[in-house]
Write an enzyme that holds these catalytic residues in place. Structure first.
Site, short mmCIF file in Angstrom:
data_model
loop_
_atom_site.label_atom_id
_atom_site.label_comp_id
_atom_site.label_asym_id
_atom_site.label_seq_id
_atom_site.Cartn_x
_atom_site.Cartn_y
_atom_site.Cartn_z
N HIS A 41 0.87 -1.34 -0.01
CA HIS A 41 -0.01 0.13 0.03
C HIS A 41 0.72 1.21 0.05
O HIS A 41 1.08 2.00 0.94
CB HIS A 41 -1.07 -0.04 1.08
CG HIS A 41 -2.16 -0.83 0.95
ND1 HIS A 41 -2.85 -1.59 1.75
CD2 HIS A 41 -2.77 -1.24 -0.33
CE1 HIS A 41 -3.84 -2.21 1.50
NE2 HIS A 41 -3.91 -2.21 0.25
N HIS A 129 -10.41 -3.87 4.07
CA HIS A 129 -9.08 -3.97 3.69
C HIS A 129 -8.81 -5.41 2.98
O HIS A 129 -9.18 -6.47 3.44
CB HIS A 129 -8.07 -4.09 5.19
CG HIS A 129 -6.66 -3.63 5.05
ND1 HIS A 129 -5.83 -4.67 4.76
CD2 HIS A 129 -5.84 -2.64 4.86
CE1 HIS A 129 -4.36 -4.37 4.49
NE2 HIS A 129 -4.71 -3.13 4.70
N GLU A 131 -6.08 -7.28 3.28
CA GLU A 131 -5.64 -8.44 4.38
C GLU A 131 -6.84 -9.01 4.97
O GLU A 131 -6.95 -10.42 5.02
CB GLU A 131 -4.90 -7.81 5.38
CG GLU A 131 -4.28 -8.91 6.27
CD GLU A 131 -3.34 -8.43 7.47
OE1 GLU A 131 -2.43 -7.44 6.84
OE2 GLU A 131 -3.23 -9.15 8.53
N ASN A 223 -1.15 0.25 8.60
CA ASN A 223 -0.35 0.67 9.55
C ASN A 223 0.17 2.06 9.76
O ASN A 223 0.24 2.55 10.69
CB ASN A 223 0.83 -0.28 9.54
CG ASN A 223 1.97 -0.07 8.50
OD1 ASN A 223 3.02 0.79 8.78
ND2 ASN A 223 1.90 -0.43 7.38
N SER A 264 5.52 0.08 4.73
CA SER A 264 5.61 0.41 3.16
C SER A 264 5.79 1.49 2.72
O SER A 264 5.68 1.61 1.58
CB SER A 264 4.12 -0.21 2.71
OG SER A 264 2.92 0.61 3.37
S1 SF4 Z 1 5.80 -8.00 8.00
FE1 SF4 Z 1 5.00 -6.18 6.70
S2 SF4 Z 1 3.62 -7.38 5.29
FE2 SF4 Z 1 4.16 -8.76 6.95
S3 SF4 Z 1 2.33 -8.69 8.12
FE3 SF4 Z 1 3.99 -7.55 9.03
S4 SF4 Z 1 3.73 -5.39 8.18
FE4 SF4 Z 1 2.32 -7.01 6.97
#
Ligand code: SF4
Length: 279
Positions: A41, A129, A131, A223, A264
């Site tokens: 994202h 979302h 996820e 996040n 990200s």
């Molecule tokens: S490592 Fe990054 S992509 Fe994987 S769950 Fe954690 S925040 Fe999400």
């Protein structure tokens, strides 16, 4: 004083997804190459890949878009995807590369194992979302909880309940919900799956002491948005995606500024802001 709040930089899952795409670009794979939904994202990263010729499929319409594709390589996003969509793409003969973060995959696998043992699942996440949507696609026996109202409406008679969550929630909000679940379903197996990358960033904000916190992230990044919510509870806070956004603000009244960023957010965007502020 201007401080880069630790940690910064990509989390493990984002690093891995980017490496997968970069390596795919160097290989002689079936073309065109599609990113199914946003790989991560962050629009800056996605736009850079699009400049290199990659095509992003609509996250909310991916199944229909894949139905129209007969050749090429599909790279599935880091947040996870409905496994049926991935299988369908493979069955069509498309070259499928799954960049789902291993930690997200672990959550899918745990849920599948508990479903096999006839547990009901409570999954705490954010509406719409990617996820959460991928997790919910695993079974109809997953009860989706986004807030206290959802929890109050839940009526599960099964004594065997497994509780888990989206990786990028606010740790404080999640704790409140988990405490309530423990009261309501005393035998429930609770498995808090806030990701370490998320948790460390949130704790750094909770324990900080700035008169302004700048959160650098994308408006789609869960996040990053949670960091902004936490920062606002602590002190003055602004959410920006780039230096251009930041330039709209008058920061002359602040003397102690902390800069945080989502898991990200490319470090180059943070560095541009830091360099601008220390001048
Ligand atoms: S490592 Fe990054 S992509 Fe994987 S769950 Fe954690 S925040 Fe999400």
């Amino acid at each position: 004083m201007i401080t880069l709040i630790n940690p910064q930089g990509y989390c493990m899952g984002v690093k891995r997804a980017i490496k997968i795409v970069d390596e795919t670009l160097k290989k002689d794979v079936s073309k065109p190459i599609y990113l199914v939904g946003k790989l991560i994202h962050n629009d800056y990263v996605i736009k850079n890949y699009e400049k290199l010729g990659l095509i992003t499929l609509d996250e909310n319409n991916k199944e229909k878009e894949i139905d129209q594709i007969n050749t090429g390589t599909l790279i599935f996003q880091a947040h996870g995807t409905n496994p049926k969509i991935i299988e369908k793409a493979k069955a069509k003969g498309l070259n499928v590369i799954d960049a789902t973060c291993p930690y997200v995959k672990l959550i899918h696998n745990n849920i599948i194992q508990y479903l096999k043992k006839n547990y009901d699942i409570i999954y705490i996440g954010k509406n719409k979302h990617s996820e959460s949507e991928a997790v919910l696609s695993l079974s109809d026996r997953i009860h989706f909880v986004t807030n206290i109202n959802d929890l109050n409406e839940l009526k599960i008679t099964n004594q065997n309940i497994y509780v888990t969550n989206q990786t990028t929630l606010s740790s404080l909000d999640l704790k409140d919900l988990l405490d309530l679940i423990k009261e309501k379903y005393i035998n429930a197996t609770i498995d808090n799956k806030i990701c370490l990358a998320t948790l460390e960033r949130q704790e750094a904000i909770i324990n900080s002491n700035y008169d302004l916190i700048i959160v650098v992230g994308d408006s789609l990044s869960s996040n990053s948005k949670r960091l902004y919510e936490l920062a606002k509870e602590k002190t003055d806070a602004i959410f920006v995606s780039s230096l251009n956004d930041l330039k709209k603000y008058n920061l002359t009244t602040y003397s102690n500024i902390g800069i945080t960023s989502g898991a990200s957010t490319p470090h180059i965007l943070v560095k541009e802001i830091y360099d601008y502020l220390i001048k």
